[in-house]
Scaffold this motif. Structure first.
Motif, PDB file in Angstrom:
ATOM      1  N   ILE A   1      10.097   2.092  -2.502  1.00  0.00           N
ATOM      2  CA  ILE A   1      10.130   2.872  -3.741  1.00  0.00           C
ATOM      3  C   ILE A   1       8.705   3.337  -3.981  1.00  0.00           C
ATOM      4  N   ALA A   2       8.495   4.641  -3.891  1.00  0.00           N
ATOM      5  CA  ALA A   2       7.146   5.197  -3.964  1.00  0.00           C
ATOM      6  C   ALA A   2       7.145   6.449  -4.832  1.00  0.00           C
ATOM      7  N   PRO A   3       5.964   6.905  -5.253  1.00  0.00           N
ATOM      8  CA  PRO A   3       5.905   8.152  -6.022  1.00  0.00           C
ATOM      9  C   PRO A   3       6.334   9.343  -5.159  1.00  0.00           C
ATOM     10  N   SER A   4       7.036  10.293  -5.752  1.00  0.00           N
ATOM     11  CA  SER A   4       7.385  11.531  -5.044  1.00  0.00           C
ATOM     12  C   SER A   4       6.129  12.321  -4.729  1.00  0.00           C
ATOM     13  N   SER A   5       5.250  12.401  -5.696  1.00  0.00           N
ATOM     14  CA  SER A   5       3.961  13.073  -5.525  1.00  0.00           C
ATOM     15  C   SER A   5       2.887  11.997  -5.459  1.00  0.00           C
ATOM     16  N   GLN A   6       2.209  11.895  -4.327  1.00  0.00           N
ATOM     17  CA  GLN A   6       1.212  10.845  -4.124  1.00  0.00           C
ATOM     18  C   GLN A   6      -0.018  11.013  -5.015  1.00  0.00           C
TER      19      GLN A   6
ATOM     20  N   ALA B   1       0.821  -1.207   0.000  1.00  0.00           N
ATOM     21  CA  ALA B   1       0.000   0.000   0.000  1.00  0.00           C
ATOM     22  C   ALA B   1       0.860   1.264   0.000  1.00  0.00           C
ATOM     23  N   GLN B   2       2.111   1.162   0.442  1.00  0.00           N
ATOM     24  CA  GLN B   2       3.017   2.311   0.486  1.00  0.00           C
ATOM     25  C   GLN B   2       3.910   2.407  -0.740  1.00  0.00           C
ATOM     26  N   GLY B   3       3.734   1.556  -1.730  1.00  0.00           N
ATOM     27  CA  GLY B   3       4.554   1.567  -2.939  1.00  0.00           C
ATOM     28  C   GLY B   3       5.189   0.215  -3.154  1.00  0.00           C
ATOM     29  N   LEU B   4       6.362   0.197  -3.754  1.00  0.00           N
ATOM     30  CA  LEU B   4       7.109  -1.043  -3.953  1.00  0.00           C
ATOM     31  C   LEU B   4       8.094  -1.231  -2.813  1.00  0.00           C
TER      32      LEU B   4
ATOM     33  N   GLN C   1       0.086  11.316  -8.181  1.00  0.00           N
ATOM     34  CA  GLN C   1       0.396  10.756  -9.498  1.00  0.00           C
ATOM     35  C   GLN C   1       0.948   9.344  -9.342  1.00  0.00           C
ATOM     36  N   ALA C   2       0.936   8.598 -10.432  1.00  0.00           N
ATOM     37  CA  ALA C   2       1.429   7.227 -10.425  1.00  0.00           C
ATOM     38  C   ALA C   2       2.948   7.185 -10.346  1.00  0.00           C
ATOM     39  N   LEU C   3       3.469   6.065  -9.893  1.00  0.00           N
ATOM     40  CA  LEU C   3       4.904   5.817  -9.886  1.00  0.00           C
ATOM     41  C   LEU C   3       5.389   5.736 -11.331  1.00  0.00           C
ATOM     42  N   SER C   4       6.383   6.537 -11.684  1.00  0.00           N
ATOM     43  CA  SER C   4       6.914   6.573 -13.043  1.00  0.00           C
ATOM     44  C   SER C   4       8.359   7.064 -12.978  1.00  0.00           C
ATOM     45  N   PRO C   5       9.095   7.005 -14.093  1.00  0.00           N
ATOM     46  CA  PRO C   5      10.472   7.512 -14.088  1.00  0.00           C
ATOM     47  C   PRO C   5      10.565   9.003 -13.737  1.00  0.00           C
ATOM     48  N   LEU C   6       9.479   9.743 -13.932  1.00  0.00           N
ATOM     49  CA  LEU C   6       9.474  11.166 -13.617  1.00  0.00           C
ATOM     50  C   LEU C   6       8.929  11.455 -12.223  1.00  0.00           C
ATOM     51  N   ASN C   7       8.426  10.432 -11.523  1.00  0.00           N
ATOM     52  CA  ASN C   7       7.801  10.616 -10.218  1.00  0.00           C
ATOM     53  C   ASN C   7       8.175   9.436  -9.318  1.00  0.00           C
ATOM     54  N   VAL C   8       9.423   9.425  -8.850  1.00  0.00           N
ATOM     55  CA  VAL C   8       9.893   8.297  -8.049  1.00  0.00           C
ATOM     56  C   VAL C   8      10.765   8.785  -6.895  1.00  0.00           C
ATOM     57  N   ASN C   9      10.621   8.124  -5.763  1.00  0.00           N
ATOM     58  CA  ASN C   9      11.436   8.409  -4.590  1.00  0.00           C
ATOM     59  C   ASN C   9      11.774   7.071  -3.933  1.00  0.00           C
ATOM     60  N   ALA C  10      13.039   6.789  -3.743  1.00  0.00           N
ATOM     61  CA  ALA C  10      13.464   5.538  -3.116  1.00  0.00           C
ATOM     62  C   ALA C  10      14.220   5.853  -1.839  1.00  0.00           C
ATOM     63  N   SER C  11      13.856   5.159  -0.764  1.00  0.00           N
ATOM     64  CA  SER C  11      14.552   5.372   0.500  1.00  0.00           C
ATOM     65  C   SER C  11      14.721   4.034   1.221  1.00  0.00           C
ATOM     66  N   PRO C  12      15.873   3.860   1.895  1.00  0.00           N
ATOM     67  CA  PRO C  12      16.082   2.616   2.629  1.00  0.00           C
ATOM     68  C   PRO C  12      15.176   2.561   3.855  1.00  0.00           C
ATOM     69  N   THR C  13      14.665   1.369   4.163  1.00  0.00           N
ATOM     70  CA  THR C  13      13.828   1.195   5.346  1.00  0.00           C
ATOM     71  C   THR C  13      14.567   0.452   6.447  1.00  0.00           C
ATOM     72  N   SER C  14      15.546  -0.374   6.080  1.00  0.00           N
ATOM     73  CA  SER C  14      16.377  -1.068   7.061  1.00  0.00           C
ATOM     74  C   SER C  14      17.685  -1.466   6.397  1.00  0.00           C
ATOM     75  N   PHE C  15      18.620  -1.895   7.224  1.00  0.00           N
ATOM     76  CA  PHE C  15      19.961  -2.207   6.734  1.00  0.00           C
ATOM     77  C   PHE C  15      20.391  -3.617   7.138  1.00  0.00           C
ATOM     78  N   TYR C  16      19.441  -4.552   7.196  1.00  0.00           N
ATOM     79  CA  TYR C  16      19.769  -5.937   7.538  1.00  0.00           C
ATOM     80  C   TYR C  16      20.348  -6.682   6.345  1.00  0.00           C
ATOM     81  N   GLY C  17      19.832  -6.417   5.174  1.00  0.00           N
ATOM     82  CA  GLY C  17      20.259  -7.127   3.975  1.00  0.00           C
ATOM     83  C   GLY C  17      19.401  -8.356   3.741  1.00  0.00           C
TER      84      GLY C  17
END
Length: 179
Positions: free
Chosen positions: A64-69, A50-53, A71-87
């Motif tokens: 990995i979610a849209p920068s602007s909620q 529900a929060q993206g990919l 609009q749809a996730l696309s190459p022009l509207n994408v924001n990726a952020s780490p959620t944890s560092f376990y691997g």
């Protein structure tokens, strides 16, 4: 120097893209991006939420979610952020309820990646914390059974089949492992 352009009416990509129009970046293109990380690792699993990919690499787990909620996730509207560092191990993650379950990079822990609205972030809880002896030598496959009882099935590298009864409500996790 490039021409000065009015950004409000023309996309930056249109003005500074290569002259070959087939190389222009548009919203309908496939999503291909490099995530901002100290390590260079391929994504080994990717799931929708529900929060993206949600994705896992050997060094991090990502949202990995849209920068602007709006609009749809696309190459022009994408924001990726780490959620944890376990691997993550190179084992496909599974979805159970609202959570994504994945195998940590040492192939011994199963983690539950779940979004908590109260804190506005994801948490990756160790579901094998009290049962790490049962996951040895390595977990190589996960599957989910939803009915009649919610179970997560795991296959170890020595061929042993594991089951984990799994149920989560807003406050608690109910998980128990068996061979």
């Amino acid at each position: 120097f490039p021409q000065q352009v009015d950004i409000s009416t023309t996309s930056i990509y249109e003005n500074f893209a290569p002259s070959n129009s087939s190389l222009n970046q548009v919203a309908t293109n496939a999503l291909s991006l490099n995530l901002l990380s100290a390590d260079s690792n391929a994504i080994v699993w990717l799931k929708s939420s529900a929060q993206g990919l949600l994705g896992g690499s050997v060094s991090n787990e990502w949202q990995i979610a849209p920068s602007s909620q709006s609009q749809a996730l696309s190459p022009l509207n994408v924001n990726a952020s780490p959620t944890s560092f376990y691997g993550s191990a190179n084992v496909d993650a599974v979805q159970a309820g609202n959570a994504t379950l994945y195998v940590q990079k040492a192939y011994r822990k199963v983690r539950e990646m779940n979004y908590f609205f109260q804190v506005g972030t994801f948490r990756s809880t160790d579901l094998a914390e009290l049962s790490e002896h049962i996951t040895a030598p390595r977990i190589i496959k996960l599957a989910v059974q939803k009915e009649p009882l919610p179970l997560v099935w795991g296959v170890r590298s020595d061929g042993v089949l594991l089951s984990m009864s799994y149920n989560r409500d807003d406050q608690t996790i109910k998980a128990g492992w068996a061979r």
